[in-house]
Design a protein around this motif. Structure first.
Motif, PDB file in Angstrom:
ATOM      1  N   PHE A 169     104.544 100.674  69.748  1.00 34.45           N
ATOM      2  CA  PHE A 169     103.882 100.923  68.470  1.00 34.45           C
ATOM      3  C   PHE A 169     104.081  99.756  67.490  1.00 34.45           C
ATOM      4  O   PHE A 169     103.210  99.472  66.680  1.00 34.45           O
ATOM      5  N   GLY A 170     105.242  99.092  67.569  1.00 30.31           N
ATOM      6  CA  GLY A 170     105.538  98.034  66.613  1.00 30.31           C
ATOM      7  C   GLY A 170     104.955  96.688  66.958  1.00 30.31           C
ATOM      8  O   GLY A 170     104.576  95.911  66.076  1.00 30.31           O
ATOM      9  N   THR A 171     104.842  96.378  68.255  1.00 31.31           N
ATOM     10  CA  THR A 171     104.380  95.048  68.668  1.00 31.31           C
ATOM     11  C   THR A 171     102.997  94.690  68.134  1.00 31.31           C
ATOM     12  O   THR A 171     102.788  93.572  67.642  1.00 31.31           O
ATOM     13  N   PRO A 172     101.995  95.588  68.187  1.00 35.01           N
ATOM     14  CA  PRO A 172     100.658  95.201  67.701  1.00 35.01           C
ATOM     15  C   PRO A 172     100.562  95.024  66.191  1.00 35.01           C
ATOM     16  O   PRO A 172      99.497  94.644  65.699  1.00 35.01           O
ATOM     17  N   THR A 173     101.634  95.282  65.441  1.00 37.06           N
ATOM     18  CA  THR A 173     101.566  95.106  63.985  1.00 37.06           C
ATOM     19  C   THR A 173     101.733  93.653  63.561  1.00 37.06           C
ATOM     20  O   THR A 173     101.517  93.326  62.396  1.00 37.06           O
ATOM     21  N   MET A 174     102.121  92.790  64.506  1.00 39.48           N
ATOM     22  CA  MET A 174     102.461  91.412  64.159  1.00 39.48           C
ATOM     23  C   MET A 174     101.293  90.677  63.494  1.00 39.48           C
ATOM     24  O   MET A 174     101.389  90.221  62.350  1.00 39.48           O
ATOM     25  N   SER A 175     100.175  90.576  64.186  1.00 32.55           N
ATOM     26  CA  SER A 175      99.027  89.859  63.623  1.00 32.55           C
ATOM     27  C   SER A 175      98.436  90.547  62.392  1.00 32.55           C
ATOM     28  O   SER A 175      98.099  89.872  61.414  1.00 32.55           O
ATOM     29  N   PRO A 176      98.290  91.885  62.397  1.00 38.17           N
ATOM     30  CA  PRO A 176      97.777  92.530  61.178  1.00 38.17           C
ATOM     31  C   PRO A 176      98.645  92.282  59.953  1.00 38.17           C
ATOM     32  O   PRO A 176      98.124  92.134  58.843  1.00 38.17           O
ATOM     33  N   LEU A 177      99.960  92.235  60.130  1.00 37.15           N
ATOM     34  CA  LEU A 177     100.844  91.973  58.988  1.00 37.15           C
ATOM     35  C   LEU A 177     100.629  90.567  58.444  1.00 37.15           C
ATOM     36  O   LEU A 177     100.579  90.360  57.227  1.00 37.15           O
ATOM     37  N   VAL A 178     100.498  89.596  59.349  1.00 35.46           N
ATOM     38  CA  VAL A 178     100.247  88.222  58.894  1.00 35.46           C
ATOM     39  C   VAL A 178      98.893  88.136  58.200  1.00 35.46           C
ATOM     40  O   VAL A 178      98.766  87.559  57.110  1.00 35.46           O
ATOM     41  N   ALA A 179      97.870  88.730  58.819  1.00 35.22           N
ATOM     42  CA  ALA A 179      96.524  88.654  58.240  1.00 35.22           C
ATOM     43  C   ALA A 179      96.437  89.357  56.895  1.00 35.22           C
ATOM     44  O   ALA A 179      95.678  88.933  56.018  1.00 35.22           O
ATOM     45  N   ALA A 180      97.209  90.430  56.716  1.00 33.82           N
ATOM     46  CA  ALA A 180      97.161  91.177  55.460  1.00 33.82           C
ATOM     47  C   ALA A 180      98.028  90.564  54.369  1.00 33.82           C
ATOM     48  O   ALA A 180      97.844  90.871  53.186  1.00 33.82           O
ATOM     49  N   THR A 181      98.957  89.696  54.744  1.00 35.51           N
ATOM     50  CA  THR A 181      99.900  89.132  53.778  1.00 35.51           C
ATOM     51  C   THR A 181      99.566  87.692  53.406  1.00 35.51           C
ATOM     52  O   THR A 181      99.726  87.292  52.247  1.00 35.51           O
ATOM     53  N   VAL A 182      99.106  86.917  54.374  1.00 32.67           N
ATOM     54  CA  VAL A 182      98.964  85.469  54.220  1.00 32.67           C
ATOM     55  C   VAL A 182      97.489  85.093  54.233  1.00 32.67           C
ATOM     56  O   VAL A 182      96.741  85.525  55.114  1.00 32.67           O
ATOM     57  N   PRO A 183      97.021  84.285  53.277  1.00 34.53           N
ATOM     58  CA  PRO A 183      95.622  83.839  53.297  1.00 34.53           C
ATOM     59  C   PRO A 183      95.358  82.953  54.506  1.00 34.53           C
ATOM     60  O   PRO A 183      96.275  82.352  55.069  1.00 34.53           O
ATOM     61  N   GLN A 184      94.108  82.867  54.864  1.00 34.23           N
ATOM     62  CA  GLN A 184      93.728  82.193  56.104  1.00 34.23           C
ATOM     63  C   GLN A 184      94.260  80.774  56.196  1.00 34.23           C
ATOM     64  O   GLN A 184      94.749  80.341  57.247  1.00 34.23           O
ATOM     65  N   GLU A 185      94.212  80.019  55.095  1.00 32.77           N
ATOM     66  CA  GLU A 185      94.612  78.611  55.143  1.00 32.77           C
ATOM     67  C   GLU A 185      96.107  78.417  55.324  1.00 32.77           C
ATOM     68  O   GLU A 185      96.559  77.312  55.610  1.00 32.77           O
ATOM     69  N   ALA A 186      96.903  79.477  55.166  1.00 30.79           N
ATOM     70  CA  ALA A 186      98.354  79.363  55.317  1.00 30.79           C
ATOM     71  C   ALA A 186      98.880  80.015  56.592  1.00 30.79           C
ATOM     72  O   ALA A 186     100.076  79.974  56.855  1.00 30.79           O
ATOM     73  N   ARG A 187      98.001  80.576  57.413  1.00 34.85           N
ATOM     74  CA  ARG A 187      98.472  81.370  58.556  1.00 34.85           C
ATOM     75  C   ARG A 187      99.079  80.524  59.668  1.00 34.85           C
ATOM     76  O   ARG A 187      99.977  80.977  60.368  1.00 34.85           O
ATOM     77  N   LEU A 188      98.585  79.306  59.850  1.00 32.06           N
ATOM     78  CA  LEU A 188      99.150  78.471  60.907  1.00 32.06           C
ATOM     79  C   LEU A 188     100.631  78.215  60.646  1.00 32.06           C
ATOM     80  O   LEU A 188     101.469  78.362  61.546  1.00 32.06           O
ATOM     81  N   ARG A 189     100.955  77.851  59.407  1.00 32.08           N
ATOM     82  CA  ARG A 189     102.367  77.616  59.088  1.00 32.08           C
ATOM     83  C   ARG A 189     103.165  78.922  59.109  1.00 32.08           C
ATOM     84  O   ARG A 189     104.327  78.937  59.519  1.00 32.08           O
ATOM     85  N   ALA A 190     102.546  80.006  58.688  1.00 33.59           N
ATOM     86  CA  ALA A 190     103.239  81.298  58.743  1.00 33.59           C
ATOM     87  C   ALA A 190     103.587  81.659  60.177  1.00 33.59           C
ATOM     88  O   ALA A 190     104.728  82.063  60.482  1.00 33.59           O
ATOM     89  N   ASN A 191     102.636  81.498  61.086  1.00 35.56           N
ATOM     90  CA  ASN A 191     102.897  81.802  62.494  1.00 35.56           C
ATOM     91  C   ASN A 191     103.926  80.848  63.087  1.00 35.56           C
ATOM     92  O   ASN A 191     104.705  81.237  63.968  1.00 35.56           O
ATOM     93  N   ALA A 192     103.939  79.601  62.621  1.00 33.36           N
ATOM     94  CA  ALA A 192     104.942  78.654  63.099  1.00 33.36           C
ATOM     95  C   ALA A 192     106.341  79.102  62.693  1.00 33.36           C
ATOM     96  O   ALA A 192     107.275  79.080  63.505  1.00 33.36           O
ATOM     97  N   HIS A 193     106.514  79.501  61.427  1.00 39.92           N
ATOM     98  CA  HIS A 193     107.827  79.971  60.977  1.00 39.92           C
ATOM     99  C   HIS A 193     108.252  81.229  61.731  1.00 39.92           C
ATOM    100  O   HIS A 193     109.428  81.382  62.103  1.00 39.92           O
TER     101      HIS A 193
END
Length: 411
Positions: free
Chosen positions: A122-146
């Motif tokens: 149940f928790g694993t699929p929340t990863m990308s939705p949390l990033v997409a809902a928190t971080v604007p598109q132009e900052a997601r690459l660095r967010a995913n890197a961290h």
């Protein structure tokens, strides 16, 4: 719009909380396998008992991952993540209590492991939705890197921390500590403020949403073809994790040689996650295909086998490629899937990975017993290279760029 390469993601409201919460979740997850293995071995010394407990966690993950994807798309992802980590924490606390009381029953550990596996699903699929809902598109690459660096750190540090805790204070207290880490992570993620979800005119049935998620995947050849490549890479990783230590111990100088190779790989994965946003890859799926194919290198060097330092370098390069791949892949998914279907896409991605690696672990030793260790290593090396590089032949994979408009069509 600012370039995604010069955005300070730490200025994004909520990202620090997301990073801390996910780091704690990654770390707690990495503590469990080592602590559980040592606890079962100390309690019964039976490999069969250990296999039962580990399988009890894996099976619910495989069965329930698509269900978790539907839930994480239907409800706010932070609430699903909170519930998943909280349930895992309670399960680890129950294991710790049983161990501290001295009444260890394999059946109880298997049931609690199954609860943990379900919560992971149940928790694993929340990863990308949390990033997409928190971080604007132009900052997601660095967010995913961290987040990739945090995951790599957890994979490196977790087993060692678990081992030290079991030796120093006992397995029971190690699980109590793990439960606390899960609990703090759950509270951190549960308090995350995200963009409000778009209200639906009507709520489809569960099975309808499951079917729609599969349709979203099927409608994107670049996605499911890359999933096949990633699945083959995970299969190869299972083969290498089985045969690599045996080859290292028998032919390369003992246990320390495998430790050197493994740590080189972990360092490579951390470096890959760190380097990924600095590559300025305009065609991310071309890069991920090449990076996935790099995993063939250590399969070949171990098949020969070459010197320890050569295997260490090969595995380090392969895992550097995985670190880059994971970061660019997550960012591409978050850009080219609609937010309401992102968790379901994530769940299929995780499902293939979770299924393929255990398959590799299961078949490697029996096949090697019949053919020798070189044959399965070389065959999987060829499959890894072919499956990943074949993705380059897809026009829609080559067409995806960081400058193109996001594809959020609903098929």
């Amino acid at each position: 719009m600012r370039s995604q390469h010069d955005v300070d993601v730490f200025r994004v409201p909520g990202f620090r909380r997301l990073l801390v919460g996910r780091t704690l979740s990654f770390l707690a997850t990495a503590l469990v396998p080592t602590a559980l293995t040592l606890a079962v071995i100390r309690a019964t010394g039976s490999a069969g008992d250990l296999g039962i407990v580990l399988a009890a966690e894996l099976v619910p993950q495989l069965v329930l991952l698509p269900v978790g994807g539907v839930l994480a798309d239907r409800f706010p992802a932070q609430r699903v993540a909170f519930a998943a980590d909280l349930v895992r924490g309670i399960a680890q606390l129950a294991i710790g209590a049983e161990l501290l009381l001295g009444a260890v029953r394999i059946g109880d550990l298997a049931v609690l492991s199954a609860v943990t596996g379900a919560a992971i699903a149940f928790g694993t699929p929340t990863m990308s939705p949390l990033v997409a809902a928190t971080v604007p598109q132009e900052a997601r690459l660095r967010a995913n890197a961290h987040l990739g660096v945090a995951r790599g750190f957890a994979l490196v540090a977790g087993p060692g921390i678990a081992g030290v805790l079991v030796v120093a204070v006992g397995a029971g207290w190690a699980f109590v500590f793990t439960a606390m880490v899960f609990g703090v992570g759950a509270v951190t993620l549960g308090g995350l403020r995200t963009e409000p979800r778009q209200a639906k005119a009507h709520t489809p049935t569960f099975f309808r949403e499951l079917a729609e998620g599969w349709q979203e995947v099927r409608s994107r050849p670049w996605f499911w073809t890359n999933l096949v490549g990633h699945g083959v890479s995970n299969l190869a990783a299972g083969v290498l994790m089985t045969l690599g230590p045996l080859i290292a111990i028998e032919r390369l100088g003992g246990e320390i040689s495998w430790v050197v190779v493994y740590q080189a790989g972990m360092a490579g994965m951390l470096a890959g996650a760190f380097v990924a946003p600095r590559l300025k890859a305009t065609r991310p799926l071309v890069v991920t295909s090449v990076c996935g194919a790099l995993f063939a290198l250590p399969m070949v060097t171990f098949a020969v086998p070459l010197a320890v330092w050569v295997n260490a370098v090969a595995y380090g390069i392969a895992m550097l490629g995985i670190g880059v791949l994971n970061t660019l892949w997550q960012t591409t998914m978050q850009r080219h899937f609609p937010p309401h279907a992102l968790a379901r896409a994530d769940s299929y991605d995780a499902l293939l990975s979770f299924a393929a690696r255990p398959l590799g672990l299961a078949v490697a030793a029996p096949v090697a017993a019949l053919t020798g260790s070189a044959a399965p290593l070389l065959v999987t090396a060829a499959l890894v290279a072919a499956a990943n590089l074949a993705c380059l032949a897809l026009p829609d994979a080559r067409a995806i760029t960081n400058r193109a408009e996001p594809d959020v069509r609903v098929a």
